[in-house]
Design a protein around this motif. Structure first.
Motif, PDB file in Angstrom:
ATOM      1  N   ALA A   1     -45.686 -10.632 -19.953  1.00 21.05           N
ATOM      2  CA  ALA A   1     -46.893  -9.982 -19.422  1.00 21.05           C
ATOM      3  C   ALA A   1     -47.277 -10.580 -18.071  1.00 21.05           C
ATOM      4  O   ALA A   1     -47.788  -9.872 -17.197  1.00 21.05           O
ATOM      5  N   VAL A   2     -47.023 -11.865 -17.879  1.00 16.86           N
ATOM      6  CA  VAL A   2     -47.354 -12.525 -16.612  1.00 16.86           C
ATOM      7  C   VAL A   2     -46.602 -11.863 -15.459  1.00 16.86           C
ATOM      8  O   VAL A   2     -47.176 -11.593 -14.404  1.00 16.86           O
ATOM      9  N   PHE A   3     -45.326 -11.592 -15.664  1.00 21.00           N
ATOM     10  CA  PHE A   3     -44.543 -10.957 -14.608  1.00 21.00           C
ATOM     11  C   PHE A   3     -45.046  -9.536 -14.333  1.00 21.00           C
ATOM     12  O   PHE A   3     -45.100  -9.109 -13.183  1.00 21.00           O
ATOM     13  N   SER A   4     -45.419  -8.828 -15.379  1.00 19.70           N
ATOM     14  CA  SER A   4     -45.964  -7.477 -15.188  1.00 19.70           C
ATOM     15  C   SER A   4     -47.226  -7.518 -14.346  1.00 19.70           C
ATOM     16  O   SER A   4     -47.418  -6.681 -13.447  1.00 19.70           O
ATOM     17  N   VAL A   5     -48.079  -8.484 -14.607  1.00 13.26           N
ATOM     18  CA  VAL A   5     -49.304  -8.631 -13.813  1.00 13.26           C
ATOM     19  C   VAL A   5     -48.954  -8.968 -12.361  1.00 13.26           C
ATOM     20  O   VAL A   5     -49.545  -8.411 -11.424  1.00 13.26           O
ATOM     21  N   LEU A   6     -47.982  -9.849 -12.149  1.00 10.22           N
ATOM     22  CA  LEU A   6     -47.561 -10.177 -10.783  1.00 10.22           C
ATOM     23  C   LEU A   6     -47.024  -8.948 -10.049  1.00 10.22           C
ATOM     24  O   LEU A   6     -47.292  -8.771  -8.857  1.00 10.22           O
ATOM     25  N   CYS A   7     -46.291  -8.106 -10.757  1.00  8.60           N
ATOM     26  CA  CYS A   7     -45.777  -6.879 -10.133  1.00  8.60           C
ATOM     27  C   CYS A   7     -46.906  -5.922  -9.769  1.00  8.60           C
ATOM     28  O   CYS A   7     -46.891  -5.310  -8.698  1.00  8.60           O
ATOM     29  N   VAL A   8     -47.884  -5.803 -10.641  1.00  7.40           N
ATOM     30  CA  VAL A   8     -49.040  -4.946 -10.348  1.00  7.40           C
ATOM     31  C   VAL A   8     -49.782  -5.482  -9.127  1.00  7.40           C
ATOM     32  O   VAL A   8     -50.181  -4.706  -8.241  1.00  7.40           O
TER      33      VAL A   8
ATOM     34  N   GLY B   1     -51.126  -5.062  -3.528  1.00  4.40           N
ATOM     35  CA  GLY B   1     -51.132  -5.634  -2.185  1.00  4.40           C
ATOM     36  C   GLY B   1     -50.417  -4.734  -1.190  1.00  4.40           C
ATOM     37  O   GLY B   1     -50.876  -4.549  -0.052  1.00  4.40           O
ATOM     38  N   PHE B   2     -49.295  -4.159  -1.621  1.00  4.16           N
ATOM     39  CA  PHE B   2     -48.551  -3.233  -0.780  1.00  4.16           C
ATOM     40  C   PHE B   2     -49.435  -2.043  -0.398  1.00  4.16           C
ATOM     41  O   PHE B   2     -49.514  -1.652   0.776  1.00  4.16           O
ATOM     42  N   LEU B   3     -50.111  -1.470  -1.389  1.00  4.92           N
ATOM     43  CA  LEU B   3     -50.979  -0.316  -1.131  1.00  4.92           C
ATOM     44  C   LEU B   3     -52.172  -0.709  -0.255  1.00  4.92           C
ATOM     45  O   LEU B   3     -52.563   0.052   0.643  1.00  4.92           O
ATOM     46  N   ALA B   4     -52.734  -1.889  -0.488  1.00  3.31           N
ATOM     47  CA  ALA B   4     -53.887  -2.342   0.293  1.00  3.31           C
ATOM     48  C   ALA B   4     -53.517  -2.556   1.759  1.00  3.31           C
ATOM     49  O   ALA B   4     -54.292  -2.190   2.658  1.00  3.31           O
ATOM     50  N   VAL B   5     -52.350  -3.136   1.991  1.00  2.00           N
ATOM     51  CA  VAL B   5     -51.903  -3.370   3.370  1.00  2.00           C
ATOM     52  C   VAL B   5     -51.757  -2.033   4.106  1.00  2.00           C
ATOM     53  O   VAL B   5     -52.178  -1.893   5.252  1.00  2.00           O
ATOM     54  N   HIS B   6     -51.181  -1.048   3.442  1.00  7.58           N
ATOM     55  CA  HIS B   6     -51.000   0.259   4.085  1.00  7.58           C
ATOM     56  C   HIS B   6     -52.322   1.003   4.229  1.00  7.58           C
ATOM     57  O   HIS B   6     -52.563   1.642   5.254  1.00  7.58           O
ATOM     58  N   ALA B   7     -53.188   0.935   3.220  1.00  6.91           N
ATOM     59  CA  ALA B   7     -54.474   1.628   3.278  1.00  6.91           C
ATOM     60  C   ALA B   7     -55.393   1.016   4.333  1.00  6.91           C
ATOM     61  O   ALA B   7     -56.172   1.732   4.982  1.00  6.91           O
ATOM     62  N   ALA B   8     -55.293  -0.298   4.509  1.00  6.08           N
ATOM     63  CA  ALA B   8     -56.140  -0.983   5.488  1.00  6.08           C
ATOM     64  C   ALA B   8     -55.641  -0.779   6.914  1.00  6.08           C
ATOM     65  O   ALA B   8     -56.349  -1.100   7.863  1.00  6.08           O
TER      66      ALA B   8
ATOM     67  N   HIS C   1     -44.374  -4.293   6.959  1.00  5.67           N
ATOM     68  CA  HIS C   1     -42.957  -4.612   6.731  1.00  5.67           C
ATOM     69  C   HIS C   1     -42.816  -5.752   5.723  1.00  5.67           C
ATOM     70  O   HIS C   1     -41.935  -5.723   4.858  1.00  5.67           O
ATOM     71  N   LEU C   2     -43.668  -6.767   5.852  1.00  4.12           N
ATOM     72  CA  LEU C   2     -43.639  -7.890   4.929  1.00  4.12           C
ATOM     73  C   LEU C   2     -43.912  -7.409   3.497  1.00  4.12           C
ATOM     74  O   LEU C   2     -43.211  -7.811   2.561  1.00  4.12           O
ATOM     75  N   ALA C   3     -44.893  -6.538   3.340  1.00  4.06           N
ATOM     76  CA  ALA C   3     -45.213  -6.008   2.009  1.00  4.06           C
ATOM     77  C   ALA C   3     -44.047  -5.193   1.457  1.00  4.06           C
ATOM     78  O   ALA C   3     -43.652  -5.349   0.297  1.00  4.06           O
ATOM     79  N   GLY C   4     -43.474  -4.340   2.281  1.00  8.04           N
ATOM     80  CA  GLY C   4     -42.337  -3.526   1.844  1.00  8.04           C
ATOM     81  C   GLY C   4     -41.101  -4.351   1.547  1.00  8.04           C
ATOM     82  O   GLY C   4     -40.392  -4.117   0.553  1.00  8.04           O
ATOM     83  N   ASP C   5     -40.842  -5.335   2.385  1.00 10.55           N
ATOM     84  CA  ASP C   5     -39.685  -6.214   2.164  1.00 10.55           C
ATOM     85  C   ASP C   5     -39.846  -7.041   0.891  1.00 10.55           C
ATOM     86  O   ASP C   5     -38.867  -7.312   0.196  1.00 10.55           O
ATOM     87  N   SER C   6     -41.061  -7.452   0.589  1.00  9.56           N
ATOM     88  CA  SER C   6     -41.316  -8.211  -0.644  1.00  9.56           C
ATOM     89  C   SER C   6     -40.979  -7.369  -1.867  1.00  9.56           C
ATOM     90  O   SER C   6     -40.337  -7.851  -2.807  1.00  9.56           O
ATOM     91  N   ILE C   7     -41.403  -6.120  -1.853  1.00  9.28           N
ATOM     92  CA  ILE C   7     -41.101  -5.217  -2.974  1.00  9.28           C
ATOM     93  C   ILE C   7     -39.589  -4.997  -3.068  1.00  9.28           C
ATOM     94  O   ILE C   7     -39.016  -5.008  -4.161  1.00  9.28           O
ATOM     95  N   GLY C   8     -38.927  -4.821  -1.942  1.00  9.20           N
ATOM     96  CA  GLY C   8     -37.476  -4.626  -1.941  1.00  9.20           C
ATOM     97  C   GLY C   8     -36.735  -5.841  -2.460  1.00  9.20           C
ATOM     98  O   GLY C   8     -35.766  -5.724  -3.223  1.00  9.20           O
ATOM     99  N   ALA C   9     -37.169  -7.037  -2.084  1.00 10.80           N
ATOM    100  CA  ALA C   9     -36.518  -8.264  -2.543  1.00 10.80           C
ATOM    101  C   ALA C   9     -36.670  -8.437  -4.050  1.00 10.80           C
ATOM    102  O   ALA C   9     -35.703  -8.774  -4.743  1.00 10.80           O
ATOM    103  N   VAL C  10     -37.856  -8.196  -4.565  1.00 14.52           N
ATOM    104  CA  VAL C  10     -38.074  -8.304  -6.009  1.00 14.52           C
ATOM    105  C   VAL C  10     -37.211  -7.276  -6.742  1.00 14.52           C
ATOM    106  O   VAL C  10     -36.600  -7.580  -7.774  1.00 14.52           O
ATOM    107  N   SER C  11     -37.122  -6.073  -6.208  1.00 17.64           N
ATOM    108  CA  SER C  11     -36.301  -5.031  -6.833  1.00 17.64           C
ATOM    109  C   SER C  11     -34.826  -5.425  -6.865  1.00 17.64           C
ATOM    110  O   SER C  11     -34.148  -5.235  -7.880  1.00 17.64           O
TER     111      SER C  11
END
Length: 124
Positions: free
Chosen positions: A33-40, A45-52, A60-70
């Motif tokens: 569950a901890v990892f699921s919370v970290l992914c959420v 954070g990815f959505l907040a960076v783009h919305a802001a 790019h940092l937010a997108g690259d982070s998601i890509g690296a985890v994937s």
């Protein structure tokens, strides 16, 4: 570097190597569950960076982070899949050999191999 199945690189040892132990720990963590919370949090954070409308470097940092985890999760999934596949195949082979020996009424190594195959996935 060899391109063998991870379970076949153990050189006849019945215990897991450092990489296999690390992969098992990572697999246990990523199913928690901890990892699921970290992914959420990462996706939020990815959505907040783009919305802001933050600078493109942050986006790019937010997108690259998601890509690296994937990518890491994909590698982990493949490793776990291959180890489980190998353990299942070894168990099926041991069962078939033991049944064949029993049917033919002869003694052999199949019973010992069958005992070794039990909980094999925990040792690989």
């Amino acid at each position: 570097m060899t391109f063998q199945h991870p379970a076949e690189r153990s050189d006849g040892k019945d215990h897991a190597g450092r990489f296999e132990r690390l992969a098992e720990l990572a697999s246990n963590f990523t199913s928690s569950a901890v990892f699921s919370v970290l992914c959420v949090i990462l996706v939020a954070g990815f959505l907040a960076v783009h919305a802001a409308g933050l600078p493109i470097e942050w986006q790019h940092l937010a997108g690259d982070s998601i890509g690296a985890v994937s990518l890491l999760l994909l590698a982990l999934l493949k490793n776990t899949e291959r180890r489980a596949e190998h353990a299942i195949q070894r168990k099926l082979d041991a069962i078939a050999a033991a049944l064949l020996e029993q049917q033919e009424g002869r003694e052999g190594d199949a019973h010992e191999d069958l005992e070794k195959a039990i909980r094999m996935e925990e040792r690989l």
